[in-house]
Design a protein around this motif. Structure first.
Motif, PDB file in Angstrom:
ATOM      1  N   SER A 149      -2.551  -6.761   2.222  1.00 30.19           N
ATOM      2  CA  SER A 149      -2.159  -5.441   1.734  1.00 30.19           C
ATOM      3  C   SER A 149      -1.617  -4.679   2.933  1.00 30.19           C
ATOM      4  O   SER A 149      -2.281  -4.569   3.964  1.00 30.19           O
ATOM      5  CB  SER A 149      -3.328  -4.706   1.091  1.00 30.19           C
ATOM      6  N   ILE A 150      -0.401  -4.176   2.782  1.00 30.74           N
ATOM      7  CA  ILE A 150       0.317  -3.602   3.910  1.00 30.74           C
ATOM      8  C   ILE A 150       0.993  -2.295   3.498  1.00 30.74           C
ATOM      9  O   ILE A 150       1.663  -2.237   2.465  1.00 30.74           O
ATOM     10  CB  ILE A 150       1.368  -4.585   4.457  1.00 30.74           C
ATOM     11  N   GLY A 151       0.814  -1.274   4.323  1.00 30.94           N
ATOM     12  CA  GLY A 151       1.408   0.019   4.010  1.00 30.94           C
ATOM     13  C   GLY A 151       2.127   0.655   5.178  1.00 30.94           C
ATOM     14  O   GLY A 151       3.330   0.901   5.118  1.00 30.94           O
ATOM     15  N   HIS A 152       1.392   0.911   6.255  1.00 30.24           N
ATOM     16  CA  HIS A 152       1.997   1.693   7.351  1.00 30.24           C
ATOM     17  C   HIS A 152       3.213   0.997   7.946  1.00 30.24           C
ATOM     18  O   HIS A 152       4.314   1.562   7.980  1.00 30.24           O
ATOM     19  CB  HIS A 152       0.950   1.931   8.441  1.00 30.24           C
ATOM     20  N   GLY A 153       3.040  -0.231   8.401  1.00 35.20           N
ATOM     21  CA  GLY A 153       4.164  -0.943   9.024  1.00 35.20           C
ATOM     22  C   GLY A 153       5.285  -1.221   8.041  1.00 35.20           C
ATOM     23  O   GLY A 153       6.467  -1.154   8.390  1.00 35.20           O
ATOM     24  N   GLY A 206      -5.772  -7.032   5.973  1.00 35.58           N
ATOM     25  CA  GLY A 206      -4.964  -5.819   5.994  1.00 35.58           C
ATOM     26  C   GLY A 206      -5.325  -4.870   7.106  1.00 35.58           C
ATOM     27  O   GLY A 206      -6.445  -4.911   7.627  1.00 35.58           O
ATOM     28  N   HIS A 207      -4.353  -4.062   7.449  1.00 32.76           N
ATOM     29  CA  HIS A 207      -4.380  -2.962   8.415  1.00 32.76           C
ATOM     30  C   HIS A 207      -3.529  -3.291   9.638  1.00 32.76           C
ATOM     31  O   HIS A 207      -3.801  -4.215  10.382  1.00 32.76           O
ATOM     32  CB  HIS A 207      -5.788  -2.545   8.848  1.00 32.76           C
ATOM     33  N   ASP A 208      -2.447  -2.509   9.764  1.00 32.29           N
ATOM     34  CA  ASP A 208      -1.516  -2.629  10.898  1.00 32.29           C
ATOM     35  C   ASP A 208      -0.861  -4.004  11.000  1.00 32.29           C
ATOM     36  O   ASP A 208      -0.507  -4.468  12.089  1.00 32.29           O
ATOM     37  CB  ASP A 208      -2.200  -2.261  12.215  1.00 32.29           C
ATOM     38  N   ASN A 220       0.852  -1.186   0.000  1.00 33.36           N
ATOM     39  CA  ASN A 220       0.000   0.000   0.000  1.00 33.36           C
ATOM     40  C   ASN A 220       0.889   1.238   0.000  1.00 33.36           C
ATOM     41  O   ASN A 220       1.774   1.371   0.844  1.00 33.36           O
ATOM     42  CB  ASN A 220      -0.906  -0.018   1.242  1.00 33.36           C
ATOM     43  N   THR A 222      -1.308  -1.385  -3.785  1.00 33.27           N
ATOM     44  CA  THR A 222      -2.626  -0.974  -3.273  1.00 33.27           C
ATOM     45  C   THR A 222      -2.617   0.520  -2.989  1.00 33.27           C
ATOM     46  O   THR A 222      -1.619   1.044  -2.485  1.00 33.27           O
ATOM     47  CB  THR A 222      -2.964  -1.739  -1.981  1.00 33.27           C
ATOM     48  N   GLU A 274      -8.748   0.753  -3.138  1.00 33.58           N
ATOM     49  CA  GLU A 274      -9.654   0.682  -1.996  1.00 33.58           C
ATOM     50  C   GLU A 274     -10.417   1.994  -1.880  1.00 33.58           C
ATOM     51  O   GLU A 274      -9.870   3.071  -2.145  1.00 33.58           O
ATOM     52  CB  GLU A 274      -8.861   0.471  -0.699  1.00 33.58           C
ATOM     53  N   GLU A 297     -11.941  -8.784   2.830  1.00 30.98           N
ATOM     54  CA  GLU A 297     -10.636  -8.421   3.390  1.00 30.98           C
ATOM     55  C   GLU A 297     -10.829  -8.273   4.879  1.00 30.98           C
ATOM     56  O   GLU A 297     -11.582  -7.398   5.343  1.00 30.98           O
ATOM     57  CB  GLU A 297     -10.078  -7.131   2.799  1.00 30.98           C
TER      58      GLU A 297
HETATM   59  N1  LIG Z   1      -6.006  -2.837   3.336  1.00 30.00           N
HETATM   60  C1  LIG Z   1      -4.925  -2.560   4.264  1.00 30.00           C
HETATM   61  C2  LIG Z   1      -3.878  -1.761   3.580  1.00 30.00           C
HETATM   62  O1  LIG Z   1      -3.888  -1.641   2.364  1.00 30.00           O
HETATM   63  C3  LIG Z   1      -2.791  -1.128   4.334  1.00 30.00           C
HETATM   64  O2  LIG Z   1      -3.108  -0.970   5.683  1.00 30.00           O
HETATM   65  P1  LIG Z   1      -1.889  -0.489   6.631  1.00 30.00           P
HETATM   66  O3  LIG Z   1      -0.813  -1.536   6.526  1.00 30.00           O
HETATM   67  O4  LIG Z   1      -1.420   0.838   6.103  1.00 30.00           O
HETATM   68  O5  LIG Z   1      -2.489  -0.395   8.006  1.00 30.00           O
END
Ligand SMILES: NCC(=O)COP(=O)(O)O
Ligand SMILES: CC(=O)[C@@H](O)[C@H](O)COP(=O)(O)O
Length: 250
Positions: A221-225, A199-201, A8, A42, A76, A159
């Motif tokens: 799907s991963i972005g923040h971590g 996904g998320h955290d 992400n 993503t 999304e 998801e």
């Molecule tokens: N759908 C979750 C995503 O794309 C990223 O979530 P995150 O890793 O940023 O919390």
């Protein structure tokens, strides 16, 4: 089959938007991620464009089409007309519908399928008629009736919203409880014929247990971590670390 990793790019875009400058490059970091082994990219183009701008979407689509056609684009968003127009224009391989209010700080809950079955049935029907794979954001709640409604919308996947599980980094006992709820939700979804994303955290620390509990997990799907780790290890090495955490032999 290990879960695929979709990176992400929201957090990269958030950093870029701090200044009127084109770096860090959303497509540049996306290319490094795909080159390193990510299966897709993503984005969540929120109405206020706080991070991903609508102008980011065409370059990301072109990057995948031109250089990594075996990978996927996942968009999304809440299914308002603006988002659905963006989907029609940029033709992502997957559309993930989330119940977010424009004012939300982040995505923090899945759909109430009972309350929204008409809305989702109409939108999913429109998206499926146009050939998109559709995933619906769902809480880790093993509610057979709600998940049956999700299936009846015509969606391909759910998801799993893993935010509460990710937030238990300092409370392993609660993490175990939430992981089991996610696992039971995924088991019911599979029985109903829904594939399962998550996904998320998610992090390198919490992903292996999720992947072990949900062996049929299709994609995370991963972005923040992942972006946080990329500041420390670089994007390429971070993607490889997260792919290994999914169980991939990379
Ligand atoms: N759908 C979750 C995503 O794309 C990223 O979530 P995150 O890793 O940023 O919390
Ligand atoms: C749906 C989900 O959990 C995330 O992909 C969400 O898009 C994160 O949004 P922000 O990056 O705006 O927090």
């Amino acid at each position: 089959m290990p879960a695929k990793l979709s990176v992400n790019l929201n957090a990269i875009a958030m950093l870029r938007n701090r200044r009127d400058l084109p770096w860090p490059s959303v497509t540049g970091l996306g290319q490094i991620a795909l080159e390193a082994g990510a299966s897709g990219l993503t984005v969540h183009p929120r109405p206020d464009q706080r991070h991903i701008r609508f102008s980011d979407l065409a370059p990301i689509r072109s990057l995948i089409d031109d250089l990594y056609p075996q990978t996927e684009f996942n968009m999304e968003g809440f299914p308002n007309d603006e988002f659905l127009d963006l989907v029609e224009r940029h033709q992502p391989e997957q559309v993930t519908l989330v119940p977010d209010d424009p004012a939300q700080a982040t995505s923090d809950h899945g759909w109430d399928f009972r309350l929204n079955h008409n809305l989702l049935g109409n939108v999913v029907g429109r998206l499926k008629k146009n050939g998109f794979r559709v995933s619906l954001f769902a809480d880790g709640d093993p509610d057979v009736e709600a998940l049956t409604i999700a299936k009846e919308t015509g969606a391909d996947r759910i998801e799993l919203y893993t935010g509460p599980y990710g937030g238990c980094y300092d409370d392993p006992e609660r993490g175990e409880i939430l992981l089991e709820a996610l696992g039971q939700t995924a088991d019911i979804a599979r029985t109903l014929g829904l594939e399962v994303n998550a996904g998320h955290d998610l992090t390198v620390a919490n992903l292996p247990a999720l992947a072990a509990r949900i062996p049929h997990l299709a994609e995370v799907s991963i972005g923040h971590g992942l972006t946080a780790d990329a500041l420390e290890y670089g994007m390429a090495e971070t993607v490889r670390r997260f792919c290994r955490a999914c169980g991939q032999d990379i």
